[in-house]
Design an enzyme around this catalytic site. Structure first.
Site, PDB file in Angstrom:
ATOM      1  N   GLU A 241      39.802  29.291  40.678  1.00 28.65           N
ATOM      2  CA  GLU A 241      40.607  29.637  39.212  1.00 28.65           C
ATOM      3  C   GLU A 241      41.292  28.328  38.723  1.00 28.65           C
ATOM      4  OE1 GLU A 241      42.619  33.948  39.683  1.00 28.65           O
ATOM      5  OE2 GLU A 241      42.550  32.886  41.657  1.00 28.65           O
TER       6      GLU A 241
ATOM      7  N   GLU B  16      38.699  37.841  46.060  1.00 25.58           N
ATOM      8  CA  GLU B  16      39.944  38.681  46.080  1.00 25.58           C
ATOM      9  C   GLU B  16      39.490  40.209  46.480  1.00 25.58           C
ATOM     10  OE1 GLU B  16      41.219  34.918  44.120  1.00 25.58           O
ATOM     11  OE2 GLU B  16      39.382  36.342  44.257  1.00 25.58           O
TER      12      GLU B  16
END
Length: 240
Positions: A117, A137
Site C-alpha cells: 500500500e 489481509e
C-alpha cells in the site's frame, strides 16, 4: 547539501535534491510498526521543510522492501478510541496521498500488505525481478487499512485489483509490469540506479508545472469530466 539521518526504524539520506528513505527493520522484513510510522512522519517533515529536496525515493534494507504491518503490535493500543485518535493525529497514508513532492518506490523482495500500500501511494513504482506484490489481509481475516481497496483499483484495472484483493495471492514482478502496477522491472543491481534516473527526469522539469500536473491528476480522479476540466483550467491559470 548531502546528509544522513538515522531514525530508529529507517535511514534518511538527502543528496543532490533527492531524499532516500530506507525502511530499516531487516530482521522482520521491514514490517511497519508504530515507531516506523512515526519515523516516516518525521522524515516527511524533514523532506517537506527542505526546499532543496524535490523528489523522495523509498527503499528497503535487507532482503525485502516491506512484508507489511507488524502484526505483533495488533491490539496493543490501550483502547480502540486511543488507536483511532492516534491514527487521526498522524494519518501517514493520507499525508502520502497528498504529499506535494513526487514519490518513487524502489521495490525488491516482498512488498506485502501495508508495504504494498505504501508503494501504491507513490507516483512511480520500480521493481527488481525478485519483487513480489500482494495484499494478503483477507486471508488473515481483515481488509487493507492503508488505502489498498481504493488505490489498487485506481492503479490497475478493477477486475485485476479484485483478483489480488480477494484471492490474497501475491504477484511477481513480471505480472505486476503486465498489469500496470509497476513502471519498470529489471535486475536488482540496477534498481536504485534506475530509481535515481527516474528522479533525475522529474528534477529536469519546471517544478511548479510538475507540482500542478500532479495535483490535477490526484484531485480530478473522482470528479465528473466537466468539473475535472474546470479544475485543470484553474490550475493552469496559476502558471505564467
Amino acid at each position: 547539501m548531502a546528509g544522513m539521518t538515522a531514525f530508529d526504524t529507517l535511514d534518511y539520506e538527502a543528496r543532490d535534491r533527492i531524499a532516500w528513505l530506507t525502511l530499516s527493520r531487516p530482521t522482520v522484513l521491514n514490517a511497519l510498526n508504530l515507531q516506523m510510522r512515526d519515523d516516516l512522519w518525521a522524515a516527511l517533515d524533514a523532506a517537506e521543510a527542505n526546499p532543496e529536496i524535490a523528489v523522495l525515493i523509498f527503499k528497503g534494507a535487507g532482503s525485502s522492501f516491506s512484508a507489511g504491518a507488524d502484526i505483533t503490535e495488533f491490539g496493543t493500543a490501550p483502547s480502540i478510541e486511543a488507536a483511532r485518535q492516534a491514527r487521526l493525529q498522524r494519518d501517514l497514508w493520507g499525508r502520502l496521498a497528498t504529499f506535494d513532492k513526487p514519490l518513487i518506490a524502489a521495490v525488491h523482495g516482498y512488498a506485502l500488505g501495508a508495504g504494498c500500500e505504501l508503494t501504491l501511494l507513490c507516483d512511480f513504482r520500480l521493481a527488481s525481478e525478485d519483487a513480489r506484490f500482494g495484499l494478503p489481509e483477507v486471508n488473515l481475516g481483515y481488509i487493507p487499512t492503508a488505502g489498498g481497496t481504493q488505490t489498487l483499483p485506481r492503479t490497475i484495472p478493477p477486475g485485476l485489483a479484485l483478483d489480488m484483493l480477494l484471492t490474497a495471492q501475491p504477484i511477481d514482478a513480471s505480472t505486476a509490469l503486465e498489469r500496470g502496477l509497476v513502471h519498470w522491472v529489471g535486475p536488482i543491481d540496477s534498481l536504485y540506479t534506475e530509481a535515481e534516473a527516474y528522479a533525475r527526469r522529474l528534477l529536469a522539469q519546471p517544478p511548479e508545472a510538475l507540482r500542478l500536473a500532479r495535483r490535477a491528476l490526484r484531485e480530478t480522479a473522482d470528479l465528473p469530466l466537466p468539473q475535472a476540466l474546470a479544475l485543470e483550467a484553474r490550475l493552469r491559470a496559476q502558471l505564467p
